[in-house]
Scaffold this motif. Structure first.
Motif, PDB file in Angstrom:
ATOM      1  N   VAL A  24     -13.390   9.002  16.146  1.00 28.54           N
ATOM      2  CA  VAL A  24     -12.579  10.096  15.484  1.00 28.54           C
ATOM      3  C   VAL A  24     -11.010  10.233  15.727  1.00 28.54           C
ATOM      4  CG1 VAL A  24     -13.878  12.320  16.881  1.00 28.54           C
ATOM      5  CG2 VAL A  24     -12.288  11.060  17.586  1.00 28.54           C
ATOM      6  N   SER A  25     -10.351  10.296  14.384  1.00 23.89           N
ATOM      7  CA  SER A  25      -9.240  11.180  14.165  1.00 23.89           C
ATOM      8  C   SER A  25      -8.009  11.755  14.468  1.00 23.89           C
ATOM      9  CB  SER A  25      -8.879  10.489  12.960  1.00 23.89           C
ATOM     10  OG  SER A  25      -7.679  10.770  12.702  1.00 23.89           O
ATOM     11  N   LEU A  26      -7.255  11.536  15.312  1.00 22.20           N
ATOM     12  CA  LEU A  26      -6.758  12.812  15.765  1.00 22.20           C
ATOM     13  C   LEU A  26      -5.911  12.977  15.627  1.00 22.20           C
ATOM     14  CD1 LEU A  26      -7.571  12.335  19.858  1.00 22.20           C
ATOM     15  CD2 LEU A  26      -9.242  13.772  18.392  1.00 22.20           C
ATOM     16  N   LYS A  27      -5.715  14.210  14.708  1.00 22.30           N
ATOM     17  CA  LYS A  27      -4.405  14.605  13.279  1.00 22.30           C
ATOM     18  C   LYS A  27      -3.381  15.863  14.510  1.00 22.30           C
ATOM     19  CE  LYS A  27      -7.482  13.240  10.861  1.00 22.30           C
ATOM     20  NZ  LYS A  27      -6.607  11.889   9.753  1.00 22.30           N
ATOM     21  N   VAL A  28      -1.887  14.254  15.172  1.00 20.37           N
ATOM     22  CA  VAL A  28      -1.429  15.750  15.345  1.00 20.37           C
ATOM     23  C   VAL A  28      -0.205  16.417  15.203  1.00 20.37           C
ATOM     24  CG1 VAL A  28       0.083  14.954  17.831  1.00 20.37           C
ATOM     25  CG2 VAL A  28      -2.262  14.584  17.784  1.00 20.37           C
ATOM     26  N   LYS A  29       0.048  17.934  15.688  1.00 15.72           N
ATOM     27  CA  LYS A  29       1.456  18.052  15.110  1.00 15.72           C
ATOM     28  C   LYS A  29       2.353  19.340  16.071  1.00 15.72           C
ATOM     29  CE  LYS A  29       3.911  19.964  11.414  1.00 15.72           C
ATOM     30  NZ  LYS A  29       5.150  18.773  10.581  1.00 15.72           N
ATOM     31  N   ASP A  30       3.743  18.370  16.407  1.00 19.81           N
ATOM     32  CA  ASP A  30       4.237  19.626  17.094  1.00 19.81           C
ATOM     33  C   ASP A  30       3.515  19.265  19.025  1.00 19.81           C
ATOM     34  OD1 ASP A  30       6.301  20.207  15.379  1.00 19.81           O
ATOM     35  OD2 ASP A  30       4.882  21.790  14.839  1.00 19.81           O
ATOM     36  N   GLY A  31       2.574  18.328  19.125  1.00 24.41           N
ATOM     37  CA  GLY A  31       3.094  18.089  20.540  1.00 24.41           C
ATOM     38  C   GLY A  31       1.660  18.495  20.448  1.00 24.41           C
ATOM     39  N   LYS A  32       0.676  19.135  19.321  1.00 24.71           N
ATOM     40  CA  LYS A  32      -0.941  19.814  19.440  1.00 24.71           C
ATOM     41  C   LYS A  32      -1.389  18.906  18.555  1.00 24.71           C
ATOM     42  CE  LYS A  32       0.311  23.831  22.310  1.00 24.71           C
ATOM     43  NZ  LYS A  32      -0.280  25.369  22.398  1.00 24.71           N
ATOM     44  N   ILE A  33      -3.339  18.550  19.052  1.00 24.58           N
ATOM     45  CA  ILE A  33      -4.202  18.295  18.596  1.00 24.58           C
ATOM     46  C   ILE A  33      -4.232  19.124  17.514  1.00 24.58           C
ATOM     47  CG2 ILE A  33      -6.096  17.304  17.843  1.00 24.58           C
ATOM     48  CD1 ILE A  33      -5.817  16.435  20.939  1.00 24.58           C
ATOM     49  N   LYS A  34      -4.718  19.414  15.946  1.00 20.77           N
ATOM     50  CA  LYS A  34      -4.058  20.367  15.306  1.00 20.77           C
ATOM     51  C   LYS A  34      -5.498  20.343  13.911  1.00 20.77           C
ATOM     52  CE  LYS A  34      -0.050  22.046  15.650  1.00 20.77           C
ATOM     53  NZ  LYS A  34      -0.527  23.927  15.924  1.00 20.77           N
ATOM     54  N   TYR A  35      -5.921  19.025  13.675  1.00 16.54           N
ATOM     55  CA  TYR A  35      -7.444  18.830  13.183  1.00 16.54           C
ATOM     56  C   TYR A  35      -8.202  17.340  13.601  1.00 16.54           C
ATOM     57  CZ  TYR A  35      -9.737  17.546   8.088  1.00 16.54           C
ATOM     58  OH  TYR A  35     -11.030  17.413   7.443  1.00 16.54           O
ATOM     59  N   VAL A  36      -9.302  17.140  13.397  1.00 20.92           N
ATOM     60  CA  VAL A  36     -10.073  16.451  14.228  1.00 20.92           C
ATOM     61  C   VAL A  36     -11.090  15.951  13.196  1.00 20.92           C
ATOM     62  CG1 VAL A  36     -11.882  15.187  15.146  1.00 20.92           C
ATOM     63  CG2 VAL A  36     -10.490  16.404  16.365  1.00 20.92           C
ATOM     64  N   ASP A  37     -11.190  14.032  12.798  1.00 25.24           N
ATOM     65  CA  ASP A  37     -11.883  14.133  11.545  1.00 25.24           C
ATOM     66  C   ASP A  37     -12.748  13.033  11.940  1.00 25.24           C
ATOM     67  OD1 ASP A  37     -12.387  13.579   9.018  1.00 25.24           O
ATOM     68  OD2 ASP A  37     -10.792  13.324   7.960  1.00 25.24           O
ATOM     69  N   GLY A  38     -13.667  12.372  11.250  1.00 28.57           N
ATOM     70  CA  GLY A  38     -14.637  11.350  11.990  1.00 28.57           C
ATOM     71  C   GLY A  38     -14.275   9.879  11.051  1.00 28.57           C
ATOM     72  N   ILE A  39     -14.559   9.507  11.824  1.00 29.44           N
ATOM     73  CA  ILE A  39     -13.750   7.513  11.315  1.00 29.44           C
ATOM     74  C   ILE A  39     -15.269   6.720  11.945  1.00 29.44           C
ATOM     75  CG2 ILE A  39     -11.756   8.312  11.709  1.00 29.44           C
ATOM     76  CD1 ILE A  39     -11.280   6.026  13.941  1.00 29.44           C
ATOM     77  N   ASN A  40     -14.916   5.605  10.830  1.00 32.63           N
ATOM     78  CA  ASN A  40     -16.349   4.534  10.264  1.00 32.63           C
ATOM     79  C   ASN A  40     -16.614   3.938  12.358  1.00 32.63           C
ATOM     80  OD1 ASN A  40     -18.455   3.732   9.371  1.00 32.63           O
ATOM     81  ND2 ASN A  40     -16.809   1.683   8.970  1.00 32.63           N
ATOM     82  N   GLY A  41     -16.510   4.659  13.013  1.00 34.97           N
ATOM     83  CA  GLY A  41     -17.112   3.882  14.183  1.00 34.97           C
ATOM     84  C   GLY A  41     -18.490   3.092  14.241  1.00 34.97           C
ATOM     85  N   PRO A  42     -19.279   2.483  14.962  1.00 32.21           N
ATOM     86  CA  PRO A  42     -20.272   2.104  14.297  1.00 32.21           C
ATOM     87  C   PRO A  42     -21.185   2.899  15.121  1.00 32.21           C
ATOM     88  CG  PRO A  42     -19.469   1.150  17.362  1.00 32.21           C
ATOM     89  CD  PRO A  42     -18.652   1.567  16.256  1.00 32.21           C
ATOM     90  N   ALA A  43     -21.122   3.761  15.713  1.00 27.69           N
ATOM     91  CA  ALA A  43     -22.325   4.723  15.662  1.00 27.69           C
ATOM     92  C   ALA A  43     -22.728   5.701  14.500  1.00 27.69           C
ATOM     93  CB  ALA A  43     -22.172   5.465  16.949  1.00 27.69           C
ATOM     94  N   ASN A  44     -21.251   6.232  14.943  1.00 29.79           N
ATOM     95  CA  ASN A  44     -20.970   7.624  13.151  1.00 29.79           C
ATOM     96  C   ASN A  44     -21.102   7.373  11.941  1.00 29.79           C
ATOM     97  OD1 ASN A  44     -18.410   7.249  14.365  1.00 29.79           O
ATOM     98  ND2 ASN A  44     -17.869   9.230  13.361  1.00 29.79           N
ATOM     99  N   GLU A  45     -20.392   6.129  11.922  1.00 25.18           N
ATOM    100  CA  GLU A  45     -19.849   6.103  10.233  1.00 25.18           C
ATOM    101  C   GLU A  45     -19.409   7.747   9.760  1.00 25.18           C
ATOM    102  OE1 GLU A  45     -24.084   4.455   8.805  1.00 25.18           O
ATOM    103  OE2 GLU A  45     -24.277   2.907  10.132  1.00 25.18           O
ATOM    104  N   GLY A  46     -18.559   7.920  10.243  1.00 28.41           N
ATOM    105  CA  GLY A  46     -17.610   8.841   9.907  1.00 28.41           C
ATOM    106  C   GLY A  46     -18.324  10.342  10.228  1.00 28.41           C
ATOM    107  N   ARG A  47     -19.640   9.866  10.350  1.00 26.42           N
ATOM    108  CA  ARG A  47     -19.679  11.448  10.559  1.00 26.42           C
ATOM    109  C   ARG A  47     -19.469  12.331  12.367  1.00 26.42           C
ATOM    110  NH1 ARG A  47     -26.138  10.026   8.812  1.00 26.42           N
ATOM    111  NH2 ARG A  47     -25.703   8.141   7.225  1.00 26.42           N
ATOM    112  N   LEU A  48     -19.666  13.755  11.607  1.00 29.43           N
ATOM    113  CA  LEU A  48     -18.904  14.305  12.942  1.00 29.43           C
ATOM    114  C   LEU A  48     -19.788  15.824  13.120  1.00 29.43           C
ATOM    115  CD1 LEU A  48     -15.376  14.319  13.761  1.00 29.43           C
ATOM    116  CD2 LEU A  48     -16.805  12.689  14.872  1.00 29.43           C
TER     117      LEU A  48
END
Ligand code: SF4
Length: 699
Positions: A24-48
């Motif tokens: 996952v890619s954790l998107k942080v703003k003002d010390g808090k995680i606001k949003y999560v996206d899938g990235i191209n890991g070997p298991a998930n290939e971007g999916r979540l």
């Protein structure tokens, strides 16, 4: 949702929920995680899935523990009676020094086998390694275990016995090279959702998907065969399928001769398991059993996936033995698109087991009974020898706690007050403890009974490696700091060990990983720096540049003579058979939106919003018979206890069954479950209890 400019930082890490291990890619703003996206890991290939994408906000929940807590001298008696938002009557805040001294002093005072540990499959590999080391080095025995005991212990027992390794022989992504796949006793659409997307694509491409489960499920829509067999009859069904393969000579003689042992015994054993006879037991038509046997044996490449429907039985090891035998007799191991894959549950249950967080094995499944193995570890640890006896498992530890033989328990990130079978017994035991140390991110049901609570860190607040169901070792990275005075788990373990006199000097988890490598050949060619740079490496890795082997055992097995073994399995009835008083069958499991005992997902706004209330599922005809409308309340009673909760109508559940998720404290499923265990894996029979169902009044 937004683009990079909307965030202060974006950090790559690993989803903390299931064993798929999506990156996952954790998107942080003002010390808090606001949003999560899938990235191209070997298991998930971007999916979540929904949990990975929307289930992260528990990290910032107001219930997070931010200070060490010590039980007040004038606190009410221990029980499940602490409000996590209003704990002051029971606990007082303490400094880290005071809390760590209190924790260590209590453990030292009791000492020896009076102390035991429950580690966590949610922590990193380094934290799991340190936890087993604290118990072994600090107290001289092996009474240390974790929740693998409650999920795949019987699968691991069968794999170790017959294949020589407890991990998967092929990644689940290998299904893209298969033409037939069996999914048995698993509901990946809910429990391994991203893996399920690969299974559906396989079926779409024309792959034959054979789904076997007492409960209908979403994957059924994609299946070439759906075998909805009677609960607890796995061995009869699988032996009948193997009988046909023998009878019709569909086995792979060349493979059997080259790579296996005990074939003649298995062959003779299968003789009496005719499909006609077994059909009466498992409820699947004999012709369907024959068709499945021919389909599987006729495959060019076939995989077998299984879950806790296989493992959580008193015959869980036998169930797994059958699956291993089926793969061996057809030569379906060690090639692209072929293999055995127990779908691991928690995000790091593979890694925690690999790291030795189990009572019979040191890291890399090296037996504690082997003098040479122990001395290799004590050399590295610079400490004296510890017991050569296998330690107690999770349920055995809870029995010893209840009996007063264990008086001090160190619980890291586990929740036995919710997860143990016959959970009132576990809660009574926890209340009796003289000294309970709980290290967690929330004041869990187990922490209700604690003497001292050490506030720890969530996945997005620390560095460390985790290993998914595919044997992929992946790097987790911190995106935000722990709240208040909460600390990384490895730091807490080190500080506690110092106070236990163990002389630990680690200042960074990378040092722990380096130590693990000294006695774990599975980590050969995998370094902290590689993981930092590459994100993931699959073990085994054959060189410093090899991304790792997706498929293993092409040229034999890590057993004597390199041969895998057939171990015949006979039919054993479930322990708690239905009778006049308890005429139906209760089975427990997870839902898509909730994770295990609910401590994280029930504090996630989106996930708890989707599934806010305890519920169970019954067939429409059963509800009609009870005179209960869907949405009304029912009472479930077993020999252990009784709960009331909302009933749902679900045609996927057969008329004699109730399906019950176990995430809800207000109607805790494990009040009902049977503590009887499989003799090899010591796993409880969560998947089968006799139950009485009655209409109840809405509270
Ligand atoms: Fe997380 Fe598992 Fe969902 Fe992937 S499939 S996002 S690892 S819960």
């Amino acid at each position: 949702v937004g683009d990079s400019a909307d965030f202060d930082s974006e950090v790559d890490s690993i989803c903390p929920f299931c064993g798929v291990g999506c990156q996952v890619s954790l998107k942080v703003k003002d010390g808090k995680i606001k949003y999560v996206d899938g990235i191209n890991g070997p298991a998930n290939e971007g999916r979540l899935c929904v949990k990975g994408r929307f289930g992260f906000d528990y990290i910032h929940h107001p219930h997070r523990l931010t200070k060490p807590l010590i039980r007040r001298k004038d606190a009410p008696p221990k029980g499940l009676n602490v409000d996590p938002g209003n704990w002051q009557t029971h606990f007082r805040e303490a400094t880290w020094d005071e809390a760590l001294d209190f924790a260590a002093d209590g453990m030292k005072k009791i000492g020896g086998t009076g102390v035991a540990g429950f580690g966590s499959a949610k922590c990193t590999n380094e934290e799991a390694y340190l936890f087993q080391k604290i118990i072994r080095q600090g107290f001289g025995h092996n009474n240390v275990d974790h929740c693998t005991r409650l999920c795949h212990a019987s699968s691991v027992a069968a794999l170790m016995e017959n294949v020589g390794s407890g991990a998967v022989t092929a990644t689940f992504n290998q299904i893209e090279n298969a033409d037939v796949a069996i999914v048995i006793g698993a509901n990946p659409t809910e429990n391994h959702p991203v893996a399920a997307t690969f299974f559906k694509q396989f079926a779409k491409r024309g792959g034959k998907l054979i789904v076997m489960d007492p409960r209908g499920q979403a994957l059924k829509r994609h299946a070439s065969h759906m075998l909805q067999f009677r609960p607890g009859t796995d061995v009869s069904m699988l032996n009948a399928i193997m009988h046909v393969i023998v009878e019709e000579k569909l086995f792979d003689q060349q493979y059997i001769e080259a790579y296996t042992e005990n074939w003649e015994i298995e062959k003779a054993h299968l003789k009496t398991f005719t499909p006609e006879k077994m059909s009466k037991i498992c409820g699947i038509d004999a012709e369907v059993l024959r068709d499945v046997a021919r389909t599987f044996a006729g495959a060019n490449a076939a995989m077998i996936f299984w879950g806790m429907g296989i493992s959580q039985h008193i015959h869980g090891t036998d169930n797994s033995r059958c699956l291993i035998s089926l793969a061996l007799m057809t030569g379906q191991i060690g090639r692209p698109g072929a293999g055995l894959h127990p779908l691991r549950g928690q995000n790091n249950v593979q890694g925690a087991s690999d790291a030795g967080l189990i009572p019979m094995f040191l890291p890399d499944y090296q037996p504690v009974s082997d003098d040479g193995v122990r001395s290799a570890f004590t050399d590295v640890w610079q400490s004296s020898d510890f017991s050569s006896q296998k330690g107690l498992t999770v349920t055995e530890i809870m029995d010893a706690v209840y009996d007063g033989d264990i008086r001090s328990l160190y619980v890291l990130g586990e929740n036995p007050a919710m997860s143990d079978p016959d959970v009132e017994h576990a809660r009574d035991g926890l209340a009796k403890l003289d000294h309970l140390v709980v290290q967690d991110i929330f004041l869990t049901e187990t922490a209700n009974f604690a003497d001292v609570i050490l506030p720890a860190s969530a996945f997005a607040e620390k560095s460390g490696t985790v290993t998914n169901t595919n044997r992929q070792v992946q790097m987790g990275r911190p995106a935000v700091p722990p709240p208040g005075d909460a600390k990384e788990d490895w730091w807490i373990e080190v500080e506690l060990a110092k106070r236990l006199g163990l002389g630990w000097t680690y200042t960074d988890p990378s040092q722990v990983f380096a130590e693990m490598k000294l006695n774990m050949s599975s980590l050969n060619n995998i370094t902290w720096d590689r993981l930092k740079n590459e994100g993931a490496v699959t073990y085994p890795s054959t060189s410093p540049t090899d991304p790792g082997q997706a498929i293993v055992f092409a040229d034999g097995f890590p057993r004597q003579d390199g041969r895998a073994r057939f171990t015949p399995a006979s039919i054993i009835a479930p322990d708690d058979a239905p009778d006049e008083d308890y005429p139906m069958i209760l089975t427990t499991g997870r839902q898509l939106e909730h994770w295990h005992t609910g401590s994280m997902t029930r504090r996630s706004y989106v996930l708890d919003g989707l599934e806010p209330e305890a519920n169970c599922s019954l067939h429409p005809s059963t509800l009609r018979k009870l005179g209960v409308q869907p949405g009304a309340y029912i009472r479930l009673t077993t020999k252990r206890g009784s709960i009331e909760l909302m009933a749902r109508e679900d045609r996927a559940v057969s008329p004699d069954m109730v399906f019950l998720p176990f995430a809800y404290v207000e109607a805790a499923a494990n009040i009902l479950t049977n503590p009887a265990v499989d003799p090899y894996g010591k796993i409880p029979e969560f998947k089968f209890s006799a139950v009485k169902v009655e209409a109840a009044t809405v509270p």
